[in-house]
Motif scaffolding. Structure first.
Motif, PDB file in Angstrom:
ATOM      1  N   VAL A 183     -38.678 -54.048  37.521  1.00 26.00           N
ATOM      2  CA  VAL A 183     -38.809 -55.240  38.339  1.00 26.00           C
ATOM      3  C   VAL A 183     -39.388 -56.454  37.893  1.00 26.00           C
ATOM      4  O   VAL A 183     -40.398 -56.108  37.156  1.00 26.00           O
ATOM      5  N   SER A 184     -38.972 -57.548  37.621  1.00 25.04           N
ATOM      6  CA  SER A 184     -39.500 -58.671  37.224  1.00 25.04           C
ATOM      7  C   SER A 184     -40.467 -59.583  37.998  1.00 25.04           C
ATOM      8  O   SER A 184     -39.957 -59.644  39.234  1.00 25.04           O
ATOM      9  N   ILE A 185     -41.762 -59.544  37.658  1.00 27.16           N
ATOM     10  CA  ILE A 185     -42.552 -60.681  38.176  1.00 27.16           C
ATOM     11  C   ILE A 185     -42.819 -62.024  37.578  1.00 27.16           C
ATOM     12  O   ILE A 185     -42.942 -62.122  36.187  1.00 27.16           O
ATOM     13  N   PHE A 186     -42.275 -62.980  38.095  1.00 23.54           N
ATOM     14  CA  PHE A 186     -42.067 -64.274  37.391  1.00 23.54           C
ATOM     15  C   PHE A 186     -43.382 -65.254  38.218  1.00 23.54           C
ATOM     16  O   PHE A 186     -43.487 -65.197  39.278  1.00 23.54           O
ATOM     17  N   GLN A 187     -43.708 -66.168  37.292  1.00 27.04           N
ATOM     18  CA  GLN A 187     -44.782 -67.211  37.968  1.00 27.04           C
ATOM     19  C   GLN A 187     -44.363 -68.253  37.480  1.00 27.04           C
ATOM     20  O   GLN A 187     -44.405 -68.675  36.093  1.00 27.04           O
ATOM     21  N   ASP A 188     -43.941 -69.255  38.302  1.00 26.10           N
ATOM     22  CA  ASP A 188     -43.369 -70.652  37.905  1.00 26.10           C
ATOM     23  C   ASP A 188     -42.395 -70.634  36.800  1.00 26.10           C
ATOM     24  O   ASP A 188     -42.536 -71.319  35.955  1.00 26.10           O
ATOM     25  N   GLY A 189     -41.336 -69.680  37.020  1.00 22.67           N
ATOM     26  CA  GLY A 189     -40.235 -69.600  35.966  1.00 22.67           C
ATOM     27  C   GLY A 189     -40.718 -68.781  34.709  1.00 22.67           C
ATOM     28  O   GLY A 189     -39.833 -68.774  33.890  1.00 22.67           O
ATOM     29  N   VAL A 190     -41.881 -68.202  34.757  1.00 24.88           N
ATOM     30  CA  VAL A 190     -42.229 -67.429  33.291  1.00 24.88           C
ATOM     31  C   VAL A 190     -42.444 -65.764  33.773  1.00 24.88           C
ATOM     32  O   VAL A 190     -43.098 -65.658  34.618  1.00 24.88           O
ATOM     33  N   SER A 191     -41.725 -65.023  32.872  1.00 27.39           N
ATOM     34  CA  SER A 191     -42.198 -63.602  33.259  1.00 27.39           C
ATOM     35  C   SER A 191     -43.428 -63.198  32.835  1.00 27.39           C
ATOM     36  O   SER A 191     -44.228 -63.577  32.057  1.00 27.39           O
ATOM     37  N   ILE A 192     -44.143 -62.305  33.812  1.00 29.98           N
ATOM     38  CA  ILE A 192     -45.328 -61.772  33.702  1.00 29.98           C
ATOM     39  C   ILE A 192     -45.273 -60.435  34.068  1.00 29.98           C
ATOM     40  O   ILE A 192     -46.096 -59.581  34.726  1.00 29.98           O
ATOM     41  N   SER A 193     -44.148 -59.818  33.660  1.00 34.83           N
ATOM     42  CA  SER A 193     -43.660 -58.341  34.045  1.00 34.83           C
ATOM     43  C   SER A 193     -44.399 -57.421  33.581  1.00 34.83           C
ATOM     44  O   SER A 193     -44.689 -56.386  34.323  1.00 34.83           O
ATOM     45  N   LYS A 194     -45.033 -57.276  32.313  1.00 35.42           N
ATOM     46  CA  LYS A 194     -45.709 -56.180  31.953  1.00 35.42           C
ATOM     47  C   LYS A 194     -46.811 -55.616  32.909  1.00 35.42           C
ATOM     48  O   LYS A 194     -47.502 -56.307  33.264  1.00 35.42           O
ATOM     49  N   SER A 195     -46.671 -54.386  33.157  1.00 34.31           N
ATOM     50  CA  SER A 195     -47.571 -53.658  34.330  1.00 34.31           C
ATOM     51  C   SER A 195     -49.175 -54.067  34.284  1.00 34.31           C
ATOM     52  O   SER A 195     -49.510 -54.431  35.239  1.00 34.31           O
ATOM     53  N   ARG A 196     -49.704 -53.851  32.998  1.00 34.51           N
ATOM     54  CA  ARG A 196     -51.196 -54.262  33.063  1.00 34.51           C
ATOM     55  C   ARG A 196     -51.391 -55.778  33.041  1.00 34.51           C
ATOM     56  O   ARG A 196     -52.718 -56.062  33.386  1.00 34.51           O
ATOM     57  N   ARG A 221     -34.094 -59.632  31.447  1.00 32.23           N
ATOM     58  CA  ARG A 221     -33.812 -58.275  31.281  1.00 32.23           C
ATOM     59  C   ARG A 221     -34.794 -57.147  32.095  1.00 32.23           C
ATOM     60  O   ARG A 221     -34.326 -56.316  31.724  1.00 32.23           O
ATOM     61  N   GLY A 222     -35.798 -57.855  32.646  1.00 39.48           N
ATOM     62  CA  GLY A 222     -36.689 -56.905  33.244  1.00 39.48           C
ATOM     63  C   GLY A 222     -36.292 -56.656  34.754  1.00 39.48           C
ATOM     64  O   GLY A 222     -36.901 -56.223  35.412  1.00 39.48           O
ATOM     65  N   ALA A 223     -35.409 -57.425  35.159  1.00 33.73           N
ATOM     66  CA  ALA A 223     -35.003 -57.430  36.460  1.00 33.73           C
ATOM     67  C   ALA A 223     -33.900 -56.509  37.130  1.00 33.73           C
ATOM     68  O   ALA A 223     -32.791 -57.038  37.632  1.00 33.73           O
ATOM     69  N   GLN A 224     -33.819 -55.371  36.464  1.00 27.77           N
ATOM     70  CA  GLN A 224     -32.920 -54.114  36.689  1.00 27.77           C
ATOM     71  C   GLN A 224     -32.713 -54.029  38.419  1.00 27.77           C
ATOM     72  O   GLN A 224     -31.354 -54.006  38.623  1.00 27.77           O
ATOM     73  N   ILE A 225     -33.610 -54.099  38.767  1.00 23.15           N
ATOM     74  CA  ILE A 225     -33.387 -54.018  40.289  1.00 23.15           C
ATOM     75  C   ILE A 225     -33.905 -55.022  41.405  1.00 23.15           C
ATOM     76  O   ILE A 225     -33.841 -54.810  42.587  1.00 23.15           O
ATOM     77  N   GLY A 226     -34.370 -56.017  40.904  1.00 21.81           N
ATOM     78  CA  GLY A 226     -35.292 -57.116  41.733  1.00 21.81           C
ATOM     79  C   GLY A 226     -36.237 -57.589  40.902  1.00 21.81           C
ATOM     80  O   GLY A 226     -36.407 -57.599  39.904  1.00 21.81           O
ATOM     81  N   ALA A 227     -36.835 -58.597  41.799  1.00 27.42           N
ATOM     82  CA  ALA A 227     -37.656 -59.773  40.991  1.00 27.42           C
ATOM     83  C   ALA A 227     -38.479 -60.308  42.164  1.00 27.42           C
ATOM     84  O   ALA A 227     -38.001 -60.693  43.416  1.00 27.42           O
ATOM     85  N   MET A 228     -39.728 -60.888  41.983  1.00 22.52           N
ATOM     86  CA  MET A 228     -40.483 -61.326  42.800  1.00 22.52           C
ATOM     87  C   MET A 228     -41.040 -62.693  41.815  1.00 22.52           C
ATOM     88  O   MET A 228     -41.428 -62.599  40.814  1.00 22.52           O
ATOM     89  N   HIS A 229     -40.800 -63.851  42.517  1.00 21.72           N
ATOM     90  CA  HIS A 229     -41.015 -65.095  42.107  1.00 21.72           C
ATOM     91  C   HIS A 229     -41.980 -65.700  42.636  1.00 21.72           C
ATOM     92  O   HIS A 229     -42.182 -65.954  44.147  1.00 21.72           O
ATOM     93  N   ILE A 230     -43.473 -65.857  42.036  1.00 24.86           N
ATOM     94  CA  ILE A 230     -44.589 -66.437  42.686  1.00 24.86           C
ATOM     95  C   ILE A 230     -44.657 -67.984  42.117  1.00 24.86           C
ATOM     96  O   ILE A 230     -44.588 -68.317  40.910  1.00 24.86           O
ATOM     97  N   ILE A 231     -44.565 -69.046  43.304  1.00 28.81           N
ATOM     98  CA  ILE A 231     -44.405 -70.445  43.136  1.00 28.81           C
ATOM     99  C   ILE A 231     -45.992 -71.008  43.473  1.00 28.81           C
ATOM    100  O   ILE A 231     -46.066 -71.045  44.726  1.00 28.81           O
ATOM    101  N   GLN A 232     -46.447 -71.396  42.351  1.00 31.48           N
ATOM    102  CA  GLN A 232     -47.889 -71.949  42.839  1.00 31.48           C
ATOM    103  C   GLN A 232     -47.660 -73.378  43.203  1.00 31.48           C
ATOM    104  O   GLN A 232     -46.881 -74.125  42.787  1.00 31.48           O
ATOM    105  N   ASN A 233     -48.749 -73.788  43.974  1.00 27.57           N
ATOM    106  CA  ASN A 233     -48.960 -75.108  44.069  1.00 27.57           C
ATOM    107  C   ASN A 233     -49.350 -76.104  42.901  1.00 27.57           C
ATOM    108  O   ASN A 233     -50.098 -75.567  42.166  1.00 27.57           O
ATOM    109  N   LYS A 234     -48.508 -77.200  42.806  1.00 26.72           N
ATOM    110  CA  LYS A 234     -48.692 -77.786  41.431  1.00 26.72           C
ATOM    111  C   LYS A 234     -49.666 -79.217  41.844  1.00 26.72           C
ATOM    112  O   LYS A 234     -49.588 -79.723  42.964  1.00 26.72           O
ATOM    113  N   ALA A 235     -49.731 -79.976  40.997  1.00 23.07           N
ATOM    114  CA  ALA A 235     -50.368 -80.933  41.122  1.00 23.07           C
ATOM    115  C   ALA A 235     -49.432 -82.203  42.025  1.00 23.07           C
ATOM    116  O   ALA A 235     -48.247 -82.016  41.686  1.00 23.07           O
TER     117      ALA A 235
END
Length: 833
Positions: A183-196, A221-235
């Motif tokens: 499962v891919s975890i993305f933050q503002d379009g950037v992968s932060i997927s590594k578990s730890r 490549r890490g979104a085999q079965i899904g993804a979560m995208h966290i979009i932060q408030n920006k300036a």
């Protein structure tokens, strides 16, 4: 090199965006139908990043290039958005706007899953999206709390260092640096997927989108079965701020807020946000301290630079540190002195206050956007990120000094993506681009033990703890199987260490486009081709002090658990792969859209290195087939989604910790074929302008097939995927009642339910949690739309449950259990400035 590359891109697009010296001024006011000025309305130029907000008098002003026709869009929460075409002439142009009050707009209606803002109804993907209001209303700062409201999505967090993220039955939780998440975890379009390094606090968030099904085309490549995208408030181009303070039982303390300011009028804006969230552990540790607590501090700074009318640069820096006490891996076999076997009562884990986590995660992201014209724009995203964690845990779950471990995980990554977006404004739209990704990580696991206690575990495990007191053998006991070793001395302390390493390079080219064949029917095709250079390493150090216990585990040589490797063993392989999707949308009418998708997902190959062998596991693949319907009724007041899916897996990889033939292993294995079927439903209804209801339901039947691809019987045949309830349900109200013109009352109850789950693929009946439900609520007062007083209570009925079982202790026949959170309650105060 990374920063030089980013600087080069900035300079390149800055040159492209030099504008004519001839400028014009667009100005005016934004008011309600009653003639009252609106402060904070957004005024933007369509197909451009140029924009501003209205001031306290409703006035706005924009500098523009003369000589062209533009579309001005004006929006404000609670009012209908309006658009007007304006011809920009030299000098000053006055354009006033009057906004009509709208019915309540449900959150999650607008998403950016396909790299452009669209209504959820228009996107042929099963998406659940929650925005600022929902996250704030529920007091949600962690993934696991948010997941309760997303059908088909489960999150188990043992600690901030050890999450289990599950999408439709597929778990992604391996801390092995050689294994790519599912499962891919993305933050503002950037992968932060590594578990730890993937768990980040949800504060000052614009939106969280959870996409279900293979998403390799959109999220890599890490979104085999899904993804979560966290979009932060920006300036933003505004002066604003907020502060929230809270206190609760178990000495819970919360402080979070943000401040946004204009550094240079219509040019440079700054936003800073932070959070401090701590709570004592809810499990007492009789050896010292407490367990299952929380302590997180995080900061974010974002800068927006409007380089020109057509070019913007966002820079976002994040830093987070987690220092909670240890996790309560409590034994289900040996009760502590004066206690019982319940995971929800006090424990007695060795090392006391030494248990716990010290983890730091930080990174910086640059997002450069340039609009060439009404059809084309480009986005370049550059990011660098690091995490460093050190977690100490007691794996036997008792006071016995037998299985005390540390996990020291480190990782760094750099990514660069360039994406070209196009929209012909007629029938054709999409994007294409390329991505480069590099990561370098390691997972070191030192094991510390008292040989006198470990000998008991190996030779007479039922006597490890008697009446809450650890048993210690001063010498190897005089039993026949030991022969001449009987009576050999045992040491009070010793240690072994093993480490895995992963260094990967990958490059992608991708394209995704939609074409409208008619006003009702459209089709989307996406493809991503990937090259990977995967480098794996493994090392087992010699035992710290020679031990007679090594003779009890002959498969480990001079060590006790793992055969020494005499240095690091390495292996490297290159792989080429492709994934894609084909999706169709059919607008049945203006309220209902039908969709169908077929897609392929992939989990990269694993180079599996042990002390004696090196194997390359086949890439794990899944074919997904999904149909669904999305709807919006009553002027965006009622939303209802339903979808059904089938998955077919090949080369399914499972990780089971084993202690066999004197060797402790916790490595992925190819478990053959698996399949799943599921159904999801979700609805939202705004029954008044300020009050709403939501509910969702998920059903999933996911298990291993009877035979593998060669027709051979599978060891896990028929077993259910772990951490996967067959039924899950959640519902809640956001009820707001006006008391008077300065005071509103709100009440926000929620209920969540999960059916039985197994915690391991072996489906052992005692390594499971029966069905249970949790009731939470928040109530309070909103004063003058600026101040808020909230009382909250989670797990109102104080339900006893567990969030995990088995773990490392299970490999030795003594599984451990982690108790779920008890009743939490407290008060929070919030002010907006």
């Amino acid at each position: 090199m990374k920063f030089k590359f980013l600087l080069t891109i900035v300079a390149f697009f800055s040159l492209l965006s030099i504008n004519s010296q001839n400028t014009a001024t667009l100005k005016g006011t934004v008011k309600t139908a009653q003639g009252e000025p609106i402060m904070g309305a957004n005024i933007s130029i369509k197909n451009s990043n140029k924009g501003t907000t209205s001031d306290i008098d409703g006035k706005y002003e924009l500098k523009l290039s003369e000589g062209k026709s533009i579309i001005v869009e004006v929006s404000f929460l609670g009012y209908n958005t309006i658009k007007k075409e304006v011809v920009v002439a030299k000098g000053e142009i006055t354009q006033n706007f009057i906004l009509e009050e709208s019915s309540y707009l449900l959150e999650g209606v607008v998403v950016s899953a396909q790299k452009r803002e669209q209504r959820n109804k228009e996107v042929p993907i099963a998406i659940t999206s929650y925005g600022t209001d929902f996250i704030n209303n529920q007091g949600t700062f962690e993934y696991d709390a948010l997941s309760e409201f997303v059908p088909g999505f489960q999150v188990q967090i043992q600690s901030a260092n050890n999450p289990g993220i599950v999408v439709r039955g597929i778990t992604s939780d391996s801390g092995d640096s050689r294994v790519e998440p599912r499962v891919s975890i993305f933050q503002d379009g950037v992968s932060i997927s590594k578990s730890r390094g993937s768990v980040v606090e949800l504060f000052d968030i614009e939106r969280v989108e959870v996409l279900k099904g293979p998403q390799g085309t959109l999220f890599g490549r890490g979104a085999q079965i899904g993804a979560m995208h966290i979009i932060q408030n920006k300036a933003k181009n505004e002066n604003s701020g907020s502060l929230k303070l809270g206190y609760g039982n178990f000495n819970q303390f919360l402080a979070t807020g943000h401040a946004n300011t204009v550094l240079s009028k219509d040019k440079v804006f700054l936003r800073v946000a932070g959070i401090y969230n701590r709570r004592d552990g809810y499990i007492e540790n009789r050896s010292g301290g407490d367990l299952n607590g929380k302590e997180t501090v995080a900061f974010r700074a974002s800068l927006l630079y409007l380089i020109s009318d057509n070019t913007t640069l966002d820079v976002i820096a994040n830093w987070q540190q987690d220092t909670p006490p240890g996790t309560s891996f409590k034994s289900g076999t040996f009760a502590p002195l004066g206690g019982d076997l319940s995971p929800n009562t006090f424990a007695d884990l060795e090392r006391g206050e030494e248990l716990g986590l010290d983890r730091t995660v930080y990174g910086i992201t640059g997002i450069l956007k340039h609009s060439f014209n009404d059809i084309w724009d480009v986005t370049a995203t550059s990011a660098y990120r690091e995490f460093d964690s050190n977690e100490a845990f007691d794996a036997d779950g008792t006071a016995a000094p037998a299985l005390y471990f540390r996990e020291i995980a480190k990782g760094k990554q750099f990514s660069q993506e360039v994406r070209f977006n196009f929209d012909t404004k007629d029938k054709f739209r999409g994007f294409f681009g390329a991505n480069f990704f590099f990561e370098d990580g390691s997972q070191e696991v030192p094991w510390y033990f008292d040989e006198r206690s470990l000998a008991v575990l190996l030779l007479s495990p039922q006597a490890l703890v008697i009446n809450g007191v650890p048993t210690l053998f001063p010498v190897l006991p005089n039993i026949p199987q030991l022969g001449p070793l009987a009576g050999a001395p045992l040491l009070a302390s010793n240690s072994e260490t093993f480490t895995n390493y992963g260094k990967n390079y990958s490059g992608d080219i991708f394209a995704d486009a939609s074409y409208d064949f008619s006003d009702k029917f459209s089709m989307t095709l996406g493809l991503r081709a990937t090259w990977e250079n995967i480098n794996a390493g493994f090392k087992v150090d010699d035992i710290e002090k020679p031990s007679f216990l090594a003779f009890l585990t002959p498969g480990s040589g001079s060590n006790i658990l793992s055969l020494p490797t005499n240095g690091k063993i390495t292996a490297s392989e290159n792989f080429l792969s492709a994934v894609g999707r084909l999706a169709m949308n059919y607008n049945l009418n203006e309220n209902i859209t039908l969709f169908a998708t077929t897609s392929k997902g992939r989990r990269p190959n694993v180079i599996n290195i042990t002390s004696t062998t090196t194997d390359v596991l086949s890439d794990e693949t899944v074919w997904s087939y999904e149909i669904g319907a999305k709807s919006l009724f009553m002027n965006n007041r009622l939303q209802f989604d339903v979808n059904a899916y089938m998955y077919d897996y090949s080369n399914f990889q499972t990780t089971i910790t084993k202690f066999e033939n004197g060797n402790l292993t916790s490595i992925p294995e190819d478990s053959g074929n698996a399949s799943s079927f599921g159904l999801e439903m979700a609805t939202q209804y705004a029954f008044t302008k300020n009050s709403s209801f939501f509910a969702n339901y998920g059903y999933i039947d996911a298990s291993f097939d009877e035979t593998d691809a060669n027709g051979n019987a599978q060891a896990l045949a028929g077993n259910t995927f772990r951490l996967t309830p067959k039924h899950s349900f959640s519902a809640g109200f956001n009820f707001n009642q006006i008391v008077n013109e300065n005071l509103d009352f709100f009440f926000r109850p929620t209920y969540t339910y999960k059916s039985k789950v197994f915690f391991e693929e072996t489906n052992l009946p005692n390594i499971s949690q029966d069905a249970y439900g949790l009731f939470n609520f928040r109530l309070g007062l909103d004063i003058q739309k600026k101040y808020e007083v909230t009382f909250f209570m989670n797990n109102v009925m104080d339900k006893k449950y567990i969030i995990d079982a088995g773990n490392t202790g299970g490999a030795f026949g003594i599984p451990t259990f982690i108790g779920g959170a008890p009743r939490f309650f407290g008060v929070q105060l919030k002010a907006d400035f």
